[in-house]
Design a protein around this motif. Structure first.
Motif, PDB file in Angstrom:
ATOM      1  N   ALA A 257       5.976 -13.629  -1.075  1.00 51.34           N
ATOM      2  CA  ALA A 257       6.387 -12.245  -1.332  1.00 51.34           C
ATOM      3  C   ALA A 257       6.106 -11.414  -0.088  1.00 51.34           C
ATOM      4  O   ALA A 257       5.042 -11.542   0.533  1.00 51.34           O
ATOM      5  N   PHE A 258       7.049 -10.538   0.237  1.00 54.38           N
ATOM      6  CA  PHE A 258       6.953  -9.720   1.451  1.00 54.38           C
ATOM      7  C   PHE A 258       7.135  -8.264   1.036  1.00 54.38           C
ATOM      8  O   PHE A 258       8.204  -7.871   0.555  1.00 54.38           O
ATOM      9  N   VAL A 259       6.080  -7.464   1.212  1.00 54.34           N
ATOM     10  CA  VAL A 259       6.103  -6.037   0.865  1.00 54.34           C
ATOM     11  C   VAL A 259       6.148  -5.244   2.161  1.00 54.34           C
ATOM     12  O   VAL A 259       5.308  -5.448   3.049  1.00 54.34           O
ATOM     13  N   SER A 260       7.099  -4.326   2.272  1.00 48.95           N
ATOM     14  CA  SER A 260       7.245  -3.517   3.490  1.00 48.95           C
ATOM     15  C   SER A 260       7.334  -2.048   3.114  1.00 48.95           C
ATOM     16  O   SER A 260       7.925  -1.677   2.091  1.00 48.95           O
ATOM     17  N   LEU A 261       6.713  -1.223   3.956  1.00 44.64           N
ATOM     18  CA  LEU A 261       6.740   0.234   3.792  1.00 44.64           C
ATOM     19  C   LEU A 261       7.725   0.800   4.794  1.00 44.64           C
ATOM     20  O   LEU A 261       7.579   0.591   6.004  1.00 44.64           O
ATOM     21  N   GLN A 262       8.717   1.495   4.302  1.00 43.81           N
ATOM     22  CA  GLN A 262       9.753   2.056   5.161  1.00 43.81           C
ATOM     23  C   GLN A 262       9.571   3.564   5.180  1.00 43.81           C
ATOM     24  O   GLN A 262      10.266   4.300   4.486  1.00 43.81           O
ATOM     25  N   LEU A 539      -2.096 -11.320  -6.056  1.00 37.92           N
ATOM     26  CA  LEU A 539      -2.141 -10.741  -4.713  1.00 37.92           C
ATOM     27  C   LEU A 539      -1.268  -9.495  -4.613  1.00 37.92           C
ATOM     28  O   LEU A 539      -1.647  -8.505  -3.968  1.00 37.92           O
ATOM     29  N   VAL A 540      -0.095  -9.548  -5.232  1.00 37.46           N
ATOM     30  CA  VAL A 540       0.806  -8.396  -5.157  1.00 37.46           C
ATOM     31  C   VAL A 540       0.201  -7.195  -5.861  1.00 37.46           C
ATOM     32  O   VAL A 540       0.363  -6.044  -5.429  1.00 37.46           O
ATOM     33  N   ARG A 541      -0.537  -7.420  -6.942  1.00 34.81           N
ATOM     34  CA  ARG A 541      -1.159  -6.301  -7.654  1.00 34.81           C
ATOM     35  C   ARG A 541      -2.231  -5.619  -6.811  1.00 34.81           C
ATOM     36  O   ARG A 541      -2.577  -4.458  -7.063  1.00 34.81           O
ATOM     37  N   ARG A 542      -2.750  -6.298  -5.809  1.00 34.53           N
ATOM     38  CA  ARG A 542      -3.776  -5.711  -4.952  1.00 34.53           C
ATOM     39  C   ARG A 542      -3.199  -4.897  -3.794  1.00 34.53           C
ATOM     40  O   ARG A 542      -3.940  -4.177  -3.115  1.00 34.53           O
ATOM     41  N   VAL A 543      -1.904  -5.011  -3.542  1.00 34.55           N
ATOM     42  CA  VAL A 543      -1.290  -4.257  -2.445  1.00 34.55           C
ATOM     43  C   VAL A 543      -1.333  -2.774  -2.796  1.00 34.55           C
ATOM     44  O   VAL A 543      -0.867  -2.348  -3.860  1.00 34.55           O
ATOM     45  N   ALA A 544      -1.907  -1.987  -1.894  1.00 29.53           N
ATOM     46  CA  ALA A 544      -2.092  -0.554  -2.140  1.00 29.53           C
ATOM     47  C   ALA A 544      -1.492   0.249  -0.995  1.00 29.53           C
ATOM     48  O   ALA A 544      -1.292  -0.252   0.118  1.00 29.53           O
ATOM     49  N   TYR A 545      -1.210   1.501  -1.304  1.00 25.43           N
ATOM     50  CA  TYR A 545      -0.770   2.457  -0.286  1.00 25.43           C
ATOM     51  C   TYR A 545      -1.919   3.422  -0.017  1.00 25.43           C
ATOM     52  O   TYR A 545      -2.592   3.891  -0.946  1.00 25.43           O
ATOM     53  N   GLY A 546      -2.137   3.706   1.268  1.00 30.78           N
ATOM     54  CA  GLY A 546      -3.199   4.630   1.634  1.00 30.78           C
ATOM     55  C   GLY A 546      -2.819   5.472   2.822  1.00 30.78           C
ATOM     56  O   GLY A 546      -1.976   5.086   3.646  1.00 30.78           O
ATOM     57  N   ASP A 547      -3.429   6.642   2.906  1.00 28.86           N
ATOM     58  CA  ASP A 547      -3.214   7.545   4.035  1.00 28.86           C
ATOM     59  C   ASP A 547      -4.547   8.229   4.311  1.00 28.86           C
ATOM     60  O   ASP A 547      -5.056   8.990   3.476  1.00 28.86           O
ATOM     61  N   ALA A 548      -5.134   7.897   5.471  1.00 28.41           N
ATOM     62  CA  ALA A 548      -6.459   8.415   5.804  1.00 28.41           C
ATOM     63  C   ALA A 548      -6.417   9.842   6.328  1.00 28.41           C
ATOM     64  O   ALA A 548      -7.467  10.455   6.501  1.00 28.41           O
ATOM     65  N   ARG A 549      -5.251  10.368   6.580  1.00 22.85           N
ATOM     66  CA  ARG A 549      -5.162  11.728   7.092  1.00 22.85           C
ATOM     67  C   ARG A 549      -5.435  12.727   5.975  1.00 22.85           C
ATOM     68  O   ARG A 549      -5.045  12.518   4.824  1.00 22.85           O
ATOM     69  N   ALA A 550      -6.102  13.796   6.334  1.00 16.33           N
ATOM     70  CA  ALA A 550      -6.406  14.824   5.339  1.00 16.33           C
ATOM     71  C   ALA A 550      -5.161  15.612   4.959  1.00 16.33           C
ATOM     72  O   ALA A 550      -5.048  16.102   3.839  1.00 16.33           O
ATOM     73  N   PHE A 551      -4.205  15.692   5.884  1.00 16.95           N
ATOM     74  CA  PHE A 551      -3.017  16.502   5.631  1.00 16.95           C
ATOM     75  C   PHE A 551      -1.763  15.709   6.022  1.00 16.95           C
ATOM     76  O   PHE A 551      -1.103  16.023   7.017  1.00 16.95           O
ATOM     77  N   PRO A 552      -1.429  14.674   5.273  1.00 24.00           N
ATOM     78  CA  PRO A 552      -0.220  13.908   5.606  1.00 24.00           C
ATOM     79  C   PRO A 552       1.041  14.707   5.308  1.00 24.00           C
ATOM     80  O   PRO A 552       1.018  15.669   4.535  1.00 24.00           O
ATOM     81  N   THR A 553       2.125  14.291   5.928  1.00 19.24           N
ATOM     82  CA  THR A 553       3.396  14.949   5.691  1.00 19.24           C
ATOM     83  C   THR A 553       3.892  14.599   4.299  1.00 19.24           C
ATOM     84  O   THR A 553       4.047  13.422   3.971  1.00 19.24           O
ATOM     85  N   PRO A 554       4.127  15.583   3.429  1.00 24.00           N
ATOM     86  CA  PRO A 554       4.616  15.248   2.092  1.00 24.00           C
ATOM     87  C   PRO A 554       6.037  14.714   2.150  1.00 24.00           C
ATOM     88  O   PRO A 554       6.798  14.991   3.071  1.00 24.00           O
ATOM     89  N   GLY A 555       6.377  13.912   1.146  1.00 27.12           N
ATOM     90  CA  GLY A 555       7.728  13.375   1.088  1.00 27.12           C
ATOM     91  C   GLY A 555       7.745  11.960   0.554  1.00 27.12           C
ATOM     92  O   GLY A 555       6.767  11.437   0.027  1.00 27.12           O
TER      93      GLY A 555
END
Length: 927
Positions: A257-262, A539-555
């Protein structure tokens, strides 16, 4: 044949007559016409026993001609041809010869095609393309091929149906069918005969079977992410349908399985909407000696005007190259052309292949070429055939000319042509060359290094001029640029004599937003493998999205999940791709707050010496709970002043020793100060407090207003507009407590000098010494209301008991009084001399004649005007005249002193309009 026997006139009796009649007509068209000779009474139809009774009759039109007609409607579909014989009958009953008649019944398109079935139903499997799904067939009852055969079939169903039908009635699908889109496809089909008569429609139903197909279930279409919440699992309920029982895949060997963030970005990386490139360099610790070859607009960067900033991203210093004309020549004072054996090149680049797929096309990022007839390239970084290539030719003076040395390094990497932003950095310590892609050392999939091409050194040449170009390469023989780049660049920099550290490159290209399986790990894609569906699901259930910035660009951030299944029989099954997206919610924006006293009043001495503009300024960044966020950074502050500073006597400066210790870059102009660079709030506050304003001529100004605004995260969050006013304290009339008088500037300064000389010469007391050396103030600089009367107030000339008498003023006053008295006496005497005597006649006596050169005294306009508003100290009119006269002279002296003063300031004597006590208005029109 006798004349009393009738006979039929026919050239070829054996051929007979031929007739044609349509199904819906009654008269038969016969050729040739039926005619007879002789005594004729009628015609007779002789039926042929083989053909049966003919449904025709003959009508006699005149004595010799007849017509043939039908007795009842004919039907071509039942009988198309008739044959019989006819004979002429005389009135005496005699018969003529018999002649055969051939009649053909012409068809009429009276029947429409009819399908053989009332409806058609077929079933197909999804994902396949069939040459023939079903064949429909229609027939026509018309007797002739023109009307009795079907020539065309057509699908009448509206919409873009993925089906087609040919003239034989074969229906096929034009694309693979999808069960999820439609379970059944219902078509309406009609047929046409060759006469284009349309049949009634027939319904054709095509059912799509749902086979077992591998794919994911339980995936959310949308996942909301709140900034600052940490990693968020994207597929917590994912289930994989592997279809292991399908006959095509009896067993599963491997699942991948291949998960990609675009996450589409307009800048060079996911943090580009947070910090500009120069700020990233400072934060990550790239060598400050790096020369920026893609600078923004500004003073000293005129050579880069030909570059095209990317639309809407001028602040990001992102430049678009059109592949035809965009390029810039780097001046040699900015970057020496000889880079030596140790240097580093780094850049952000977004590149896609040309549409023509020309494998030999070169696209230069950077190129140094000479004007020699061989078009020699000394060093270059370019793209060709989706390969990143570094060219580094040795000069003839570097090493042995007879030894091959590495001259070209070629890396075949997919990132070069994927039309996405990537960071490339090459560290060179010849002959060692190392490539970094997105902050990581590049390693090919096959484990091999780059393709290295050896070459001879450049041959000796004299008088060669070199040209360094960004975005193209100079072609000396043609005198023009060639090999233009088609793509985008940002942050192109060259470090001479050193190499960028791996940690700094990793930091510069690091993306603090992405997919992760562990804390502080942010990736653009994640690949998981397992022997079975259960392992991959975990393994796929463990894939998470994260953003360490305090003020990321919404969208929106799209997430793509692709899966391949390898079966026991070697068949590779591709599961249906799964699509989802992460919606980053707007963060709680910080508030940049600027406050301080807002106003400061200082005297001349402070302005001349220089005073701080923001002495007590406080800069704070408040978080969502109104608590001060000490970890926040500012990246820009602008101090503006209007109107612009006068460089002749005004200046802004920074205290020494502050900027080198911080990453803040300052630019001082006539319009103010610009601070840039990502740094802490405290660093910006220290720099802002160190800004000093000086004015060598403060008497020209009432105040100076400075406006300050700051921003963070590349201008996304801005502060309030803080206004600081520096007020000039002008000397005023209330300075009596200082113990010295207010005098006109010129004369008063002279009197002060005399007083000082006497004081220092004697044993003057402390009070006198203080008065003589204290700074002098003048009422001429006191502010006045625009609506007050312009009348001078009573002023004390000198109230000190030990001050010497002002003999000069008294002498001048006496002289003025005497002049006025003399003029008055002269006028009175002249008037009396012209007045007629009382004993004279009432008729006026004529004046004696004047000579042509004699001037006449005309006293008709002689007036003496006394200003009642001037209430200067003095006992009488002469005292006032004397006082004002001395004041007027003092004003004249003040003007002369003003020109000799180094400060060149306007003195009080020039700002007052001193009125004369007496005015003499002369009318010289008769003179």
């Amino acid at each position: 044949m006798g004349s009393d026997v009738p006979y039929l006139e026919l050239a070829e009796p054996d051929e007979g007559y031929h007739g044609l009649i349509r199904e819906n007509e009654t008269l038969v068209e016969v050729a040739p016409a039926i005619r007879a000779r002789g005594p004729l009474c009628s015609f007779l139809i002789l039926n042929n026993k083989h053909h049966g009774e003919a449904p025709f009759e003959i009508m006699v039109i005149d004595e010799n001609e007849a017509r043939l007609r039908v007795r009842y409607p004919l039907n071509c579909e039942k009988r198309r041809n008739y044959k019989f014989d006819i004979a002429a009958v005389g009135c005496d009953g005699s018969y003529s010869n018999t002649v055969p008649v051939h009649i053909t019944v012409a068809d009429v398109n009276e029947y429409a095609p009819v399908f053989g079935q009332a409806a058609y139903v077929r079933s197909v499997d999804e994902g396949k393309v069939y040459d023939e799904i079903v064949r429909v067939e229609a027939t026509d009852r018309d007797c002739t091929p023109h009307y009795g055969e079907v020539c065309k079939y057509e699908i009448l169903t509206e919409g873009n149906q993925p089906f087609a039908i040919d003239n034989d009635g074969v229906i096929r699908n034009t694309e693979p069918l999808d069960y999820e889109k439609s379970h059944n496809h219902i078509l309406s089909v009609v047929a046409y005969d060759c006469g284009m008569m349309q049949s009634a429609p027939v319904m054709v139903t095509i059912k799509v079977n749902k086979p077992c197909r591998a794919g994911w279930k339980g995936l959310a279409e949308r996942v909301d992410y709140a900034p600052g919440s940490g990693p968020l699992a994207l597929f917590p309920s994912a289930r994989l349908e592997a279809c292991s029982s399908d006959e095509r895949c009896p067993g599963v060997t491997r699942i991948q399985a291949f998960v990609s963030l675009q996450a589409s970005r307009a800048g060079a990386a996911c943090d580009r909407d947070t910090y500009a490139i120069h700020a990233q360099r400072a934060i990550c610790g790239l060598d400050p000696k790096t020369v920026d070859l893609l600078p923004g607009p500004g003073e000293g960067n005129e050579w880069a005007k030909s570059l095209k900033p990317d639309s809407g991203h001028d602040d990001d210093e992102t430049f678009e190259f059109d592949g035809e004309s965009t390029s810039a020549v780097v001046p040699e004072p900015l970057l020496q052309h000889s880079l030596g054996a140790t240097f580093s090149v780094s850049t952000w680049m977004r590149h896609a292949p040309w549409p023509d797929q020309d494998k030999h096309r070169k696209e230069h990022v950077l190129c140094l070429a000479d004007d020699h007839k061989m078009n020699r390239h000394h060093y270059a970084l370019f793209v060709r055939n989706c390969r990143l290539i570094l060219l580094l030719r040795r000069d003839f003076g570097e090493g042995d000319l007879n030894i091959f040395r590495p001259a070209e390094w070629r890396w075949k990497i997919p990132e070069v042509c994927d039309n996405e932003w990537h960071h490339y950095a090459i560290n060179i310590r010849f002959p060692t060359v190392e490539l970094f892609v997105d902050g990581e050392p590049y390693r090919s999939l096959d484990g091999k290094g780059p393709e290295v091409i050896d070459d001879w050194p450049l041959h000796p040449a004299h008088g060669v001029n070199t040209t360094l170009v960004v975005g193209a390469c100079w072609q000396g023989t043609e005198g023009d640029m060639k090999h233009h780049l088609r793509g985008w660049l940002a942050g192109l920099g060259v470090l001479v004599g050193g190499q960028q550290s791996a940690a700094a490159l990793r930091c510069a290209a690091r993306c603090r937003e992405g997919l992760s399986l562990a804390p502080d790990l942010y990736l653009r894609s994640v690949s998981v493998e397992g022997d079975g569906a259960a392992e991959v699901e975990t393994l796929v259930r463990r894939v998470a999205y994260g953003d360490a910035r305090a003020f990321p660009t919404p969208g929106r951030r799209n997430v793509h999940l692709a899966t391949t299944i390898t079966c026991d029989n070697g068949v590779v099954v591709r599961a249906r791709p799964a699509e989802s997206f992460v919606m980053v919610l707007p963060p709680q924006t910080p508030r940049v707050q600027l406050n301080g006293s807002g106003d400061a009043a200082r005297d001349y001495a402070h302005f001349r010496q220089g005073l701080r503009v923001f002495p007590d300024l406080r800069v704070r960044v408040l978080a969502r709970d109104e608590q001060e966020a000490a970890s926040q950074r500012l990246d820009s502050c602008v101090v503006s002043v209007y109107p612009a500073l006068n460089p002749d006597h005004e200046a802004l400066a920074l205290r020494e020793g502050l900027l080198p210790a911080s990453d803040v870059r300052a630019t001082l102009t006539r319009d103010g100060v610009s601070l840039a660079g990502a740094d802490s709030v405290d660093a910006y506050q220290r720099v802002l407090r160190s800004i000093e304003y000086s004015n060598k001529k403060p008497a020209y100004y009432l105040n100076r207003v400075f406006k300050l605004t700051c921003s963070e995260l590349n201008g996304r969050f801005t502060s309030n507009e803080y206004v600081q006013t520096l007020t000039v304290v002008h000397p005023h009339a209330a300075a009596a407590e200082a113990g010295h008088a207010l005098r006109p500037s010129g004369l008063a300064d002279k009197l002060d000098a005399v007083a000082r000389d006497k004081t220092h010469g004697g044993s003057g007391g402390s009070g006198g010494g203080f008065a003589a050396t204290a700074p002098r103030v003048f009422a001429a600089h006191a502010m006045r209301s625009a609506h007050s009367a312009d009348a001078p107030q009573p002023r004390l000339l000198d109230a000190r008991p030990d001050a010497p008498a002002n003999h000069v003023a008294l002498v001048i006053g006496a002289v003025c009084c005497g002049a006025v008295v003399a003029l008055v006496a002269l006028g009175v005497a002249r008037a009396r001399a012209l007045r007629p005597s009382g004993r004279a006649s009432a008729r006026p006596r004529p004046l004696p004649p004047r000579g042509p050169d004699e001037m006449a005294w005309d006293d008709s306009a002689l007036t003496i005007t006394v200003n009642p508003m001037d209430d200067e100290g003095g006992a009488g009119e002469c005292g006032r005249v004397g006082g004002d006269s001395s004041e007027g002279e003092s004003g004249s002296d003040s003007d002369s002193d003003h020109h000799d003063d180094d400060d060149d300031e306007p003195l009080p004597g020039k700002q007052h309009k001193y009125r004369n006590i007496s005015q003499l208005e002369w009318d010289n029109s008769t003179m």
